[in-house]
Design an enzyme around this catalytic site. Structure first.
Site, PDB file in Angstrom:
ATOM      1  N   ASP A   1      41.552  34.380  41.315  1.00 38.25           N
ATOM      2  CA  ASP A   1      41.165  35.633  41.977  1.00 38.25           C
ATOM      3  C   ASP A   1      40.433  36.584  41.038  1.00 38.25           C
ATOM      4  O   ASP A   1      40.397  37.785  41.291  1.00 38.25           O
ATOM      5  CB  ASP A   1      42.413  36.327  42.555  1.00 38.25           C
ATOM      6  CG  ASP A   1      43.413  36.722  41.487  1.00 38.25           C
ATOM      7  OD1 ASP A   1      43.326  36.228  40.350  1.00 38.25           O
ATOM      8  OD2 ASP A   1      44.294  37.553  41.802  1.00 38.25           O
TER       9      ASP A   1
ATOM     10  N   LYS B   1      53.338  42.740  33.127  1.00 43.85           N
ATOM     11  CA  LYS B   1      53.614  43.920  33.959  1.00 43.85           C
ATOM     12  C   LYS B   1      54.527  44.926  33.247  1.00 43.85           C
ATOM     13  O   LYS B   1      55.478  45.442  33.834  1.00 43.85           O
ATOM     14  CB  LYS B   1      54.216  43.517  35.313  1.00 43.85           C
ATOM     15  CG  LYS B   1      53.519  42.356  36.009  1.00 43.85           C
ATOM     16  CD  LYS B   1      52.496  42.796  37.011  1.00 43.85           C
ATOM     17  CE  LYS B   1      51.418  41.814  37.360  1.00 43.85           C
ATOM     18  NZ  LYS B   1      51.658  40.477  37.752  1.00 43.85           N
TER      19      LYS B   1
ATOM     20  N   ASP C   1      40.130  41.823  38.756  1.00 40.65           N
ATOM     21  CA  ASP C   1      41.089  41.049  39.551  1.00 40.65           C
ATOM     22  C   ASP C   1      40.949  41.529  40.990  1.00 40.65           C
ATOM     23  O   ASP C   1      41.051  42.718  41.257  1.00 40.65           O
ATOM     24  CB  ASP C   1      42.506  41.311  39.016  1.00 40.65           C
ATOM     25  CG  ASP C   1      43.574  40.591  39.819  1.00 40.65           C
ATOM     26  OD1 ASP C   1      43.606  40.739  41.056  1.00 40.65           O
ATOM     27  OD2 ASP C   1      44.401  39.892  39.212  1.00 40.65           O
TER      28      ASP C   1
HETATM   29  N1  GDD Z   1      49.174  26.858  42.337  1.00 41.84           N
HETATM   30  C1  GDD Z   1      49.772  28.045  42.301  1.00 41.84           C
HETATM   31  N2  GDD Z   1      51.124  28.121  42.503  1.00 41.84           N
HETATM   32  N3  GDD Z   1      49.023  29.150  42.070  1.00 41.84           N
HETATM   33  C2  GDD Z   1      49.660  30.329  42.036  1.00 41.84           C
HETATM   34  C3  GDD Z   1      51.042  30.487  42.241  1.00 41.84           C
HETATM   35  C4  GDD Z   1      51.811  29.300  42.500  1.00 41.84           C
HETATM   36  O1  GDD Z   1      53.026  29.328  42.715  1.00 41.84           O
HETATM   37  N4  GDD Z   1      51.350  31.800  42.137  1.00 41.84           N
HETATM   38  C5  GDD Z   1      50.198  32.443  41.875  1.00 41.84           C
HETATM   39  N5  GDD Z   1      49.168  31.562  41.824  1.00 41.84           N
HETATM   40  C6  GDD Z   1      47.757  31.851  41.565  1.00 41.84           C
HETATM   41  C7  GDD Z   1      47.204  32.942  42.473  1.00 41.84           C
HETATM   42  O2  GDD Z   1      46.621  32.359  43.622  1.00 41.84           O
HETATM   43  C8  GDD Z   1      46.170  33.606  41.593  1.00 41.84           C
HETATM   44  O3  GDD Z   1      44.911  32.973  41.680  1.00 41.84           O
HETATM   45  C9  GDD Z   1      46.709  33.392  40.184  1.00 41.84           C
HETATM   46  O4  GDD Z   1      47.682  32.355  40.258  1.00 41.84           O
HETATM   47  C10 GDD Z   1      47.343  34.666  39.597  1.00 41.84           C
HETATM   48  O5  GDD Z   1      48.303  35.154  40.490  1.00 41.84           O
HETATM   49  P1  GDD Z   1      48.331  36.695  40.932  1.00 41.84           P
HETATM   50  O6  GDD Z   1      49.422  36.857  41.916  1.00 41.84           O
HETATM   51  O7  GDD Z   1      46.969  37.147  41.307  1.00 41.84           O
HETATM   52  O8  GDD Z   1      48.785  37.376  39.563  1.00 41.84           O
HETATM   53  P2  GDD Z   1      48.505  38.853  39.025  1.00 41.84           P
HETATM   54  O9  GDD Z   1      47.128  39.269  39.349  1.00 41.84           O
HETATM   55  O10 GDD Z   1      49.608  39.726  39.462  1.00 41.84           O
HETATM   56  O11 GDD Z   1      48.651  38.647  37.427  1.00 41.84           O
HETATM   57  C11 GDD Z   1      48.020  37.571  36.775  1.00 41.84           C
HETATM   58  O12 GDD Z   1      46.641  37.823  36.584  1.00 41.84           O
HETATM   59  C12 GDD Z   1      46.340  38.962  35.728  1.00 41.84           C
HETATM   60  C13 GDD Z   1      44.820  39.008  35.560  1.00 41.84           C
HETATM   61  O13 GDD Z   1      44.187  39.106  36.783  1.00 41.84           O
HETATM   62  C14 GDD Z   1      48.718  37.380  35.413  1.00 41.84           C
HETATM   63  O14 GDD Z   1      48.219  36.201  34.829  1.00 41.84           O
HETATM   64  C15 GDD Z   1      48.476  38.590  34.486  1.00 41.84           C
HETATM   65  O15 GDD Z   1      49.031  38.330  33.210  1.00 41.84           O
HETATM   66  C16 GDD Z   1      46.986  38.825  34.345  1.00 41.84           C
HETATM   67  O16 GDD Z   1      46.765  40.003  33.569  1.00 41.84           O
HETATM   68 MG    MG Z   2      45.593  38.527  40.528  1.00 44.26          MG
END
Ligand code: GDD
Ligand code: MG
Length: 368
Positions: free
Chosen positions: A122, A173, A231
């Site tokens: 994403d 977070k 993001d």
């Molecule tokens: N296959 C799979 N399985 N993918 C997953 C799962 C899962 O269980 N959970 C989440 N994802 C995928 C989501 O679809 C997304 O593309 C990505 O992993 C990150 O998940 P988010 O839910 O968007 O996380 P975030 O935005 O809160 O935080 C993450 O991204 C940040 C940067 O954008 C973390 O990696 C943070 O450390 C980082 O700063």
């Molecule tokens: Mg994200």
């Protein structure tokens, strides 16, 4: 320009494979993500994921594995074997979501290269993936992590580094983050590190894998740059990212040079006196009525904006209707919803799919 980069890109040895994590539920983008996974939401005319996949291809990486879970079939139905994008695309589906680390571990059988790029699915970015790979090669790290600076790091993984750019801590977070430098969601892993992730159970790469590697004294290298980064996980960011793509502020090899104040897709109609600015996107077959004003609006296919309505920094779902002289600002309208004339929806309102709001049904002011 794109083709030049592709030629250049083929210099990267095929010893690199990419994994894209697309199994999240996208809860912060509900109700849009009730019917489509977040990476498949239309963004400047194509599913968001197409921008990321094009950037991976531009870096010369062709072998890509999508780690899916929620609504897995939508990805394979749209992208198939990936050949239209010049990729060899495969899919590995988690029956139950295994988290980010579990999702990476779950594709291990498909990984034959020693160098594995991993992407959160994403992230809209302008970083040249080859630069991150170059940092990985020169540092000899176990994992290399793309880092960016943001205004508010609390929604991300906070990642302090030492004077050599080596990661010293990983705080997912954190409410009181020690630095504004965050994990940008692109990594390079040695395959052997992925083998160490415990199989068959949910694992968070952010909360479990990275802290454990650091506690063991393993080498995680940061790659910091100042390229475009966003993001797309919240409505506010989705709207901004979409507008930035339309205006050419966010680069994407999937778009070429079609930049301007708005992007109107084929089969859409725009009435006389309508104003489309701020990176507005109008989807296929959508109708914009006379004198409507759209500023930073994302109008999905088949939606209708009636005469004199104002839509600002908002998403209007598939086939939804916004009635005459309605005011829609910082709002998400679900697929097929119907907003009556002169309604006002402001400040983070979310309308669920198919909901009908009668004429004058919601107002923030008393003058009807
Ligand atoms: N296959 C799979 N399985 N993918 C997953 C799962 C899962 O269980 N959970 C989440 N994802 C995928 C989501 O679809 C997304 O593309 C990505 O992993 C990150 O998940 P988010 O839910 O968007 O996380 P975030 O935005 O809160 O935080 C993450 O991204 C940040 C940067 O954008 C973390 O990696 C943070 O450390 C980082 O700063
Ligand atoms: Mg994200």
């Amino acid at each position: 320009m794109v083709s030049d980069n592709l030629v250049e890109g083929t210099e990267v040895p095929p010893a690199v494979q990419a994994v894209v994590l697309v199994g999240g539920k996208g809860t912060r983008l509900r109700p849009l993500t009730l019917s489509a996974p977040k990476p498949m939401l239309p963004t400047a005319g194509v599913p968001f994921l197409t921008h990321l996949l094009s950037r991976i291809r531009q870096a010369g990486v062709e072998d890509v594995i999508l780690g899916t879970s929620f609504q897995a079939h939508v990805f394979s139905e749209y992208y198939g074997d990936g050949s239209k994008l010049g990729l060899r695309l495969r899919y590995v589906t988690e029956e139950e979501p295994l988290g980010t680390g579990g999702g990476i571990r779950n594709v291990l059988d498909e990984l034959t290269a020693d160098t594995i790029l991993v992407f959160n699915g994403d992230v809209l970015g302008g970083t040249d993936v080859r630069d991150v790979l170059a940092t990985h090669r020169s540092s000899g790290a176990d994992v290399t992590m793309h880092l960016v600076r943001v205004g508010d790091p609390r929604a991300f993984g906070c990642v302090p580094t030492d004077e050599n750019g080596r990661v010293t801590d990983f705080l997912e977070k954190a409410q009181d983050p020690p630095t504004d430098q965050i994990n940008a969601g692109t990594y390079v892993f040695r395959r052997s590190v992925i083998e160490e992730i415990p199989p068959g159970r949910p694992v968070s790469v952010e909360r479990e894998v990275f802290p454990k590697l650091l506690a063991e004294g393993r080498h995680i290298q940061g790659h910091v740059d100042h390229a475009y980064w966003r993001d797309m996980g919240t409505p506010e960011d989705f709207v901004r990212g979409s507008a930035d793509l339309v205006r050419g502020i966010a680069p994407s090899p999937a778009l070429g040079d079609r930049h301007g104040e708005s992007l109107v897709h084929e089969g859409a109609g725009v009435g006389p006196g309508a104003v489309l600015i701020g990176g507005t996107v109008v989807g296929r077959g959508a109708e914009i009525g006379p004198r409507a004003r759209l500023d930073g609006a994302v109008v999905f296919d088949g939606a209708v904006i009636e005469a004199g309505a104002v839509v600002e920094r908002s998403i209007v779902g598939f086939g939804a209707r916004v009635g005459p002289r309605a005011l829609i600002r910082d709002t998400v309208i679900g697929d097929g919803a119907d907003i009556g004339a002169r309604c006002e929806l402001l400040r983070g309102a979310r309308v669920w799919p198919g909901i009908q709001i009668p004429d004058h049904g919601i107002r923030f002011s008393t003058d009807v």
